[in-house]
Design a protein around this motif. Sequence first.
Motif, PDB file in Angstrom:
ATOM      1  N   GLY A   6       5.852  15.501 -12.592  1.00  0.00           N
ATOM      2  CA  GLY A   6       6.198  14.715 -13.774  1.00  0.00           C
ATOM      3  C   GLY A   6       5.770  13.267 -13.633  1.00  0.00           C
ATOM      4  O   GLY A   6       5.544  12.766 -12.529  1.00  0.00           O
ATOM      5  N   ASP A   7       5.644  12.591 -14.753  1.00  0.00           N
ATOM      6  CA  ASP A   7       5.187  11.204 -14.744  1.00  0.00           C
ATOM      7  C   ASP A   7       6.217  10.242 -14.168  1.00  0.00           C
ATOM      8  O   ASP A   7       5.871   9.207 -13.615  1.00  0.00           O
ATOM      9  CB  ASP A   7       4.751  10.752 -16.136  1.00  0.00           C
ATOM     10  N   ASP A   8       7.502  10.591 -14.239  1.00  0.00           N
ATOM     11  CA  ASP A   8       8.549   9.705 -13.711  1.00  0.00           C
ATOM     12  C   ASP A   8       8.377   9.447 -12.218  1.00  0.00           C
ATOM     13  O   ASP A   8       8.653   8.351 -11.738  1.00  0.00           O
ATOM     14  CB  ASP A   8       9.944  10.292 -13.954  1.00  0.00           C
ATOM     15  N   VAL A   9       7.923  10.470 -11.501  1.00  0.00           N
ATOM     16  CA  VAL A   9       7.729  10.337 -10.058  1.00  0.00           C
ATOM     17  C   VAL A   9       6.665   9.271  -9.781  1.00  0.00           C
ATOM     18  O   VAL A   9       6.853   8.407  -8.917  1.00  0.00           O
ATOM     19  CB  VAL A   9       7.300  11.694  -9.439  1.00  0.00           C
ATOM     20  N   LEU A  10       5.586   9.318 -10.521  1.00  0.00           N
ATOM     21  CA  LEU A  10       4.514   8.338 -10.319  1.00  0.00           C
ATOM     22  C   LEU A  10       4.945   6.954 -10.790  1.00  0.00           C
ATOM     23  O   LEU A  10       4.690   5.954 -10.118  1.00  0.00           O
ATOM     24  CB  LEU A  10       3.243   8.781 -11.050  1.00  0.00           C
ATOM     25  N   LEU A  11       5.592   6.889 -11.939  1.00  0.00           N
ATOM     26  CA  LEU A  11       6.010   5.594 -12.474  1.00  0.00           C
ATOM     27  C   LEU A  11       7.024   4.900 -11.569  1.00  0.00           C
ATOM     28  O   LEU A  11       7.018   3.682 -11.448  1.00  0.00           O
ATOM     29  CB  LEU A  11       6.572   5.761 -13.890  1.00  0.00           C
ATOM     30  N   SER A  12       7.863   5.679 -10.909  1.00  0.00           N
ATOM     31  CA  SER A  12       8.850   5.065 -10.016  1.00  0.00           C
ATOM     32  C   SER A  12       8.216   4.560  -8.724  1.00  0.00           C
ATOM     33  O   SER A  12       8.831   3.789  -7.987  1.00  0.00           O
ATOM     34  CB  SER A  12       9.973   6.048  -9.697  1.00  0.00           C
ATOM     35  N   ALA A  13       6.996   4.981  -8.452  1.00  0.00           N
ATOM     36  CA  ALA A  13       6.320   4.576  -7.213  1.00  0.00           C
ATOM     37  C   ALA A  13       5.363   3.407  -7.418  1.00  0.00           C
ATOM     38  O   ALA A  13       4.735   2.958  -6.465  1.00  0.00           O
ATOM     39  CB  ALA A  13       5.572   5.772  -6.632  1.00  0.00           C
ATOM     40  N   THR A  14       5.252   2.888  -8.623  1.00  0.00           N
ATOM     41  CA  THR A  14       4.331   1.775  -8.874  1.00  0.00           C
ATOM     42  C   THR A  14       4.931   0.455  -8.410  1.00  0.00           C
ATOM     43  O   THR A  14       6.127   0.342  -8.179  1.00  0.00           O
ATOM     44  CB  THR A  14       3.994   1.648 -10.370  1.00  0.00           C
ATOM     45  N   GLY A  15       4.069  -0.544  -8.280  1.00  0.00           N
ATOM     46  CA  GLY A  15       4.533  -1.885  -7.960  1.00  0.00           C
ATOM     47  C   GLY A  15       4.839  -2.132  -6.500  1.00  0.00           C
ATOM     48  O   GLY A  15       5.360  -3.186  -6.147  1.00  0.00           O
ATOM     49  N   ARG A  16       4.543  -1.176  -5.645  1.00  0.00           N
ATOM     50  CA  ARG A  16       4.840  -1.327  -4.214  1.00  0.00           C
ATOM     51  C   ARG A  16       3.991  -0.323  -3.441  1.00  0.00           C
ATOM     52  O   ARG A  16       3.314   0.509  -4.028  1.00  0.00           O
ATOM     53  CB  ARG A  16       6.315  -1.069  -3.949  1.00  0.00           C
ATOM     54  N   ASP A  17       4.076  -0.376  -2.130  1.00  0.00           N
ATOM     55  CA  ASP A  17       3.375   0.594  -1.298  1.00  0.00           C
ATOM     56  C   ASP A  17       4.111   1.926  -1.395  1.00  0.00           C
ATOM     57  O   ASP A  17       5.276   2.025  -1.024  1.00  0.00           O
ATOM     58  CB  ASP A  17       3.331   0.109   0.156  1.00  0.00           C
ATOM     59  N   SER A  18       3.440   2.940  -1.895  1.00  0.00           N
ATOM     60  CA  SER A  18       4.055   4.251  -2.132  1.00  0.00           C
ATOM     61  C   SER A  18       3.695   5.274  -1.072  1.00  0.00           C
ATOM     62  O   SER A  18       3.910   6.470  -1.272  1.00  0.00           O
ATOM     63  CB  SER A  18       3.593   4.788  -3.489  1.00  0.00           C
ATOM     64  N   THR A  19       3.167   4.822   0.046  1.00  0.00           N
ATOM     65  CA  THR A  19       2.717   5.743   1.099  1.00  0.00           C
ATOM     66  C   THR A  19       3.829   6.677   1.545  1.00  0.00           C
ATOM     67  O   THR A  19       3.643   7.895   1.634  1.00  0.00           O
ATOM     68  CB  THR A  19       2.167   4.955   2.309  1.00  0.00           C
ATOM     69  N   GLU A  20       4.996   6.126   1.820  1.00  0.00           N
ATOM     70  CA  GLU A  20       6.104   6.945   2.315  1.00  0.00           C
ATOM     71  C   GLU A  20       6.527   7.981   1.284  1.00  0.00           C
ATOM     72  O   GLU A  20       6.768   9.142   1.625  1.00  0.00           O
ATOM     73  CB  GLU A  20       7.291   6.047   2.695  1.00  0.00           C
ATOM     74  N   ASP A  21       6.592   7.582   0.010  1.00  0.00           N
ATOM     75  CA  ASP A  21       6.942   8.527  -1.053  1.00  0.00           C
ATOM     76  C   ASP A  21       5.933   9.670  -1.107  1.00  0.00           C
ATOM     77  O   ASP A  21       6.301  10.835  -1.239  1.00  0.00           O
ATOM     78  CB  ASP A  21       6.969   7.831  -2.419  1.00  0.00           C
ATOM     79  N   PHE A  22       4.658   9.317  -1.005  1.00  0.00           N
ATOM     80  CA  PHE A  22       3.594  10.317  -1.064  1.00  0.00           C
ATOM     81  C   PHE A  22       3.688  11.291   0.105  1.00  0.00           C
ATOM     82  O   PHE A  22       3.604  12.499  -0.075  1.00  0.00           O
ATOM     83  CB  PHE A  22       2.223   9.619  -1.075  1.00  0.00           C
ATOM     84  N   GLU A  23       3.885  10.758   1.288  1.00  0.00           N
ATOM     85  CA  GLU A  23       3.963  11.608   2.479  1.00  0.00           C
ATOM     86  C   GLU A  23       5.215  12.482   2.473  1.00  0.00           C
ATOM     87  O   GLU A  23       5.171  13.646   2.862  1.00  0.00           O
ATOM     88  CB  GLU A  23       3.916  10.759   3.754  1.00  0.00           C
ATOM     89  N   ASP A  24       6.335  11.924   2.025  1.00  0.00           N
ATOM     90  CA  ASP A  24       7.582  12.683   1.984  1.00  0.00           C
ATOM     91  C   ASP A  24       7.505  13.874   1.027  1.00  0.00           C
ATOM     92  O   ASP A  24       8.220  14.859   1.196  1.00  0.00           O
ATOM     93  CB  ASP A  24       8.759  11.788   1.579  1.00  0.00           C
ATOM     94  N   ALA A  25       6.647  13.771   0.011  1.00  0.00           N
ATOM     95  CA  ALA A  25       6.534  14.854  -0.973  1.00  0.00           C
ATOM     96  C   ALA A  25       5.761  16.052  -0.419  1.00  0.00           C
ATOM     97  O   ALA A  25       5.786  17.124  -1.011  1.00  0.00           O
ATOM     98  CB  ALA A  25       5.860  14.337  -2.240  1.00  0.00           C
ATOM     99  N   GLY A  26       5.079  15.874   0.709  1.00  0.00           N
ATOM    100  CA  GLY A  26       4.355  16.985   1.327  1.00  0.00           C
ATOM    101  C   GLY A  26       3.189  17.480   0.491  1.00  0.00           C
ATOM    102  O   GLY A  26       3.088  18.668   0.206  1.00  0.00           O
TER     103      GLY A  26
END
Length: 137
Positions: free
Chosen positions: A43-63
Motif C-alpha cells: 500500500g501507498d501508506d507504507v511508502l509515504l510513512s517512510a519519506t523524509g528520512r533514511d528508510s533503509t531500516e524500514d526497507f530491510e525489516d520488510a524482508g
Amino acid sequence: MPTITKLFSVKEASQHNTRDDCWLIIDGKVYDVTKYLDDHPGGDDVLLSATGRDSTEDFEDAGHSSDARKLMEEFFIGEIDTDSTAIPELEIFTKDHQKSSDLANKFLNKAVQYWAFPAAAIGIPIVVAALLYSHKR
C-alpha cells in the motif's frame, strides 16, 4: 563513458514527501517512487510513512525479495551527497503530525469540551442543594 550520478542532500530529498512527489532514501540511494505508490503491494501508506528520512531500516525489516530489489532500479534517481552538511534533526510535519504542545492543547480543549459541562451539570445542583439544606437548619 561513465554515468554521472546525481547527488542530493538529505534536506533536498526529504522535501519530496507527498503523494504527488514521493522520494525514499535507502542505503544512501534516492528513489522517486511517486509513480509506484498505487502498485506497491504493501500500500501507498507504507511508502509515504517512510519519506523524509533514511528508510533503509524500514526497507530491510520488510524482508523484500530479490525481485523487489531489482524493481527498485527503475526508480533510482541519484545518491545522497555524503559531503553535504547533515541537518541535526529533521522534522516533517503533515496534517496528521503535530508538535507535542499542539497535541497537549488539543487534549485539554477536548477534556474541557467533554467534561466541563457534565461536571457543572452535576456539581452545581449538588452545591445548590447543600446551600439550601444548610439554610433550612
